[in-house]
Design a protein around this motif. Structure first.
Motif, PDB file in Angstrom:
ATOM      1  N   THR A  26     -11.570  49.817   9.243  1.00  0.00           N
ATOM      2  CA  THR A  26     -12.485  49.249   8.252  1.00  0.00           C
ATOM      3  C   THR A  26     -13.770  48.758   8.904  1.00  0.00           C
ATOM      4  O   THR A  26     -14.862  48.908   8.350  1.00  0.00           O
ATOM      5  CB  THR A  26     -11.804  48.090   7.507  1.00  0.00           C
TER       6      THR A  26
ATOM      7  N   SER B 227      -1.051  52.392  -3.183  1.00  0.00           N
ATOM      8  CA  SER B 227      -1.538  52.897  -1.892  1.00  0.00           C
ATOM      9  C   SER B 227      -0.506  53.764  -1.194  1.00  0.00           C
ATOM     10  O   SER B 227      -0.862  54.721  -0.498  1.00  0.00           O
ATOM     11  CB  SER B 227      -1.922  51.722  -0.982  1.00  0.00           C
TER      12      SER B 227
ATOM     13  N   HIS C 235     -13.510  52.827  -0.521  1.00  0.00           N
ATOM     14  CA  HIS C 235     -13.430  52.053   0.706  1.00  0.00           C
ATOM     15  C   HIS C 235     -13.871  50.607   0.485  1.00  0.00           C
ATOM     16  O   HIS C 235     -14.552  50.019   1.334  1.00  0.00           O
ATOM     17  CB  HIS C 235     -14.254  52.695   1.823  1.00  0.00           C
TER      18      HIS C 235
ATOM     19  N   PHE D  84      -3.446  58.632  -1.809  1.00  0.00           N
ATOM     20  CA  PHE D  84      -3.779  58.261  -0.436  1.00  0.00           C
ATOM     21  C   PHE D  84      -2.565  58.259   0.474  1.00  0.00           C
ATOM     22  O   PHE D  84      -2.668  57.961   1.645  1.00  0.00           O
ATOM     23  CB  PHE D  84      -4.409  56.863  -0.402  1.00  0.00           C
TER      24      PHE D  84
ATOM     25  N   PHE E  16     -12.143  47.028  -0.021  1.00  0.00           N
ATOM     26  CA  PHE E  16     -10.819  46.433   0.171  1.00  0.00           C
ATOM     27  C   PHE E  16     -10.884  44.904   0.103  1.00  0.00           C
ATOM     28  O   PHE E  16     -10.477  44.216   1.043  1.00  0.00           O
ATOM     29  CB  PHE E  16     -10.229  46.873   1.515  1.00  0.00           C
TER      30      PHE E  16
ATOM     31  N   PRO F  11      -9.814  51.313  -3.241  1.00  0.00           N
ATOM     32  CA  PRO F  11      -9.556  52.087  -2.010  1.00  0.00           C
ATOM     33  C   PRO F  11     -10.273  53.425  -1.979  1.00  0.00           C
ATOM     34  O   PRO F  11     -10.670  53.890  -0.898  1.00  0.00           O
ATOM     35  CB  PRO F  11      -8.036  52.265  -2.031  1.00  0.00           C
ATOM     36  N   SER F  12     -10.473  54.056  -3.147  1.00  0.00           N
ATOM     37  CA  SER F  12     -11.155  55.351  -3.165  1.00  0.00           C
ATOM     38  C   SER F  12     -12.610  55.231  -2.723  1.00  0.00           C
ATOM     39  O   SER F  12     -13.194  56.194  -2.219  1.00  0.00           O
ATOM     40  CB  SER F  12     -11.086  55.957  -4.562  1.00  0.00           C
TER      41      SER F  12
ATOM     42  N   SER G  38      -4.164  50.239   4.078  1.00  0.00           N
ATOM     43  CA  SER G  38      -4.501  48.997   3.375  1.00  0.00           C
ATOM     44  C   SER G  38      -3.261  48.358   2.763  1.00  0.00           C
ATOM     45  O   SER G  38      -3.206  47.140   2.586  1.00  0.00           O
ATOM     46  CB  SER G  38      -5.538  49.279   2.280  1.00  0.00           C
TER      47      SER G  38
ATOM     48  N   ALA H   2      -6.966  54.097   3.395  1.00  0.00           N
ATOM     49  CA  ALA H   2      -6.456  53.596   2.124  1.00  0.00           C
ATOM     50  C   ALA H   2      -4.947  53.399   2.180  1.00  0.00           C
ATOM     51  O   ALA H   2      -4.403  52.462   1.593  1.00  0.00           O
ATOM     52  CB  ALA H   2      -6.829  54.554   0.990  1.00  0.00           C
ATOM     53  N   TYR H   3      -4.266  54.275   2.886  1.00  0.00           N
ATOM     54  CA  TYR H   3      -2.822  54.153   3.061  1.00  0.00           C
ATOM     55  C   TYR H   3      -2.488  52.907   3.872  1.00  0.00           C
ATOM     56  O   TYR H   3      -1.570  52.163   3.526  1.00  0.00           O
ATOM     57  CB  TYR H   3      -2.296  55.405   3.754  1.00  0.00           C
TER      58      TYR H   3
ATOM     59  N   TRP I 110     -11.489  45.655  -5.262  1.00  0.00           N
ATOM     60  CA  TRP I 110     -10.432  46.461  -4.647  1.00  0.00           C
ATOM     61  C   TRP I 110     -10.524  47.878  -5.211  1.00  0.00           C
ATOM     62  O   TRP I 110     -10.049  48.163  -6.293  1.00  0.00           O
ATOM     63  CB  TRP I 110      -9.064  45.855  -4.926  1.00  0.00           C
TER      64      TRP I 110
END
Length: 318
Positions: free
Chosen positions: A56, A274, A83, A279, A85, A80-81, A288, A285-286, A78
């Motif tokens: 990140t 996630s 980025h 992801f 977080f 994730p797609s 996270s 993303a995974y 939030w």
């Protein structure tokens, strides 16, 4: 020689019977496995979270994992797609579920425990308490469907809730944790010596006076422990809130009643999305999910530590 010396030492500590040595070894192994499992989970979460914060930091163009951690803890978006977080968004969803379920479960659970301990006959208690324990064994995903099919349609004409909403999710999680509050609180109340009750009756107190003024204060450490355990269960609940609450995290005020009529995504649902969504299989993303999991781990750990401290402070010994 070394093995014989260990065996002799164990025999001297646990007794002369070889069965006692085997029992000691078995229970020690179980305790050690429990500790190692907890340590393994913590190390996994920490390792993957550090990788997440390192990646990140590179995406955000900040220097170091500490700056990435601050972005994670203070961000309010939030996605994730994209980025993004910011854990505060799903954290408010978790707080909403915890607050809403506590409003429902804590008073109902204590009232149920008080009835079972002080008012119910032995026959009624033998039926009601196992029924509560069976309720605790229902799969949580069933509670989620129950919220969608029954609770949300009941709330919609009254509160104008969305199809996915935090109110129905909080209600169904509150129903889920009632058995835990009631069972543990009832055990604590039943452990109060009858001499205390008889002393109250001898002074002219009614059954209600004795129940509220003597039994509950005497069992307060056990009751409070049931609160913390139940709220920890509410914080960590996954499938019910994943089904009923929504799949998009929003930064909302958890103390605003109107926010409960709208959808939100708690931290556990964010982990599920996630790990099982587009992801899954690797990537930032995974990973996270592990950072969110570590946050949940720390929160529940602190809650249990506080619970032990308060229970120790107010525990009564008879």
């Amino acid at each position: 020689m070394g093995a014989d010396r260990i065996t002799q030492d164990l025999t001297r500590r646990t007794g002369n019977s070889s069965q006692e040595v085997l029992a000691w070894a078995f229970f020690f192994t179980c305790a050690l496995l429990s500790i190692l499992t907890t340590i393994g989970i913590a190390l996994l979460l920490i390792n993957e979270s550090l990788r997440f914060f390192s990646e990140t930091a590179g995406l955000l163009g900040v220097s170091g994992e500490t700056a990435s951690l601050m972005e994670f803890l203070t961000g309010t978006t939030w996605r994730p797609s994209n980025h993004q977080f910011g854990v505060l968004a799903p954290l408010t969803g978790t707080l909403m579920v915890t607050i809403g379920s506590a409003i429902i479960a804590l008073p109902l659970g204590v009232a149920t425990a008080l009835y079972l301990s002080e008012y119910a006959s032995k026959r009624a208690r033998s039926v009601l308490k196992p029924a509560l324990e069976i309720l605790a064994g229902v799969p949580t995903v069933i509670y989620g469907f129950f919220a969608l099919v029954y609770i949300t349609p009941l709330l919609e004409p009254i509160f104008h809730v969305s199809f996915f909403n935090m109110m129905s999710a909080s209600i169904v999680v509150g129903i889920m944790i009632i058995p835990m509050v009631a069972s543990i609180s009832e055990d604590a109340m039943s452990a109060v010596p009858d001499e205390l009750r008889q002393a109250g009756y001898g002074m002219g107190a009614t059954k209600l006076d004795v129940s509220i003024g003597i039994v509950i204060p005497a069992a307060i450490s056990g009751i409070f422990s049931s609160f913390i355990l139940a709220l920890s269960r509410a914080i960590g609940e996954t499938m019910a809130v994943t089904v009923a609450a929504g799949s998009v995290a929003f930064f909302r005020n958890p103390f605003n009643p109107f926010a409960f009529t709208k959808p939100n995504m708690p931290m556990t649902a964010a982990i599920v999305n996630s790990l099982t969504g587009d992801f899954a299989g690797g990537g930032i993303a995974y990973r996270s999910a592990f950072a969110v999991g570590l946050t949940l781990f720390v929160i529940t750990l602190l809650m249990n530590v506080v619970s032990d401290l308060i229970a120790e402070r107010y525990r009564e010994e008879y």
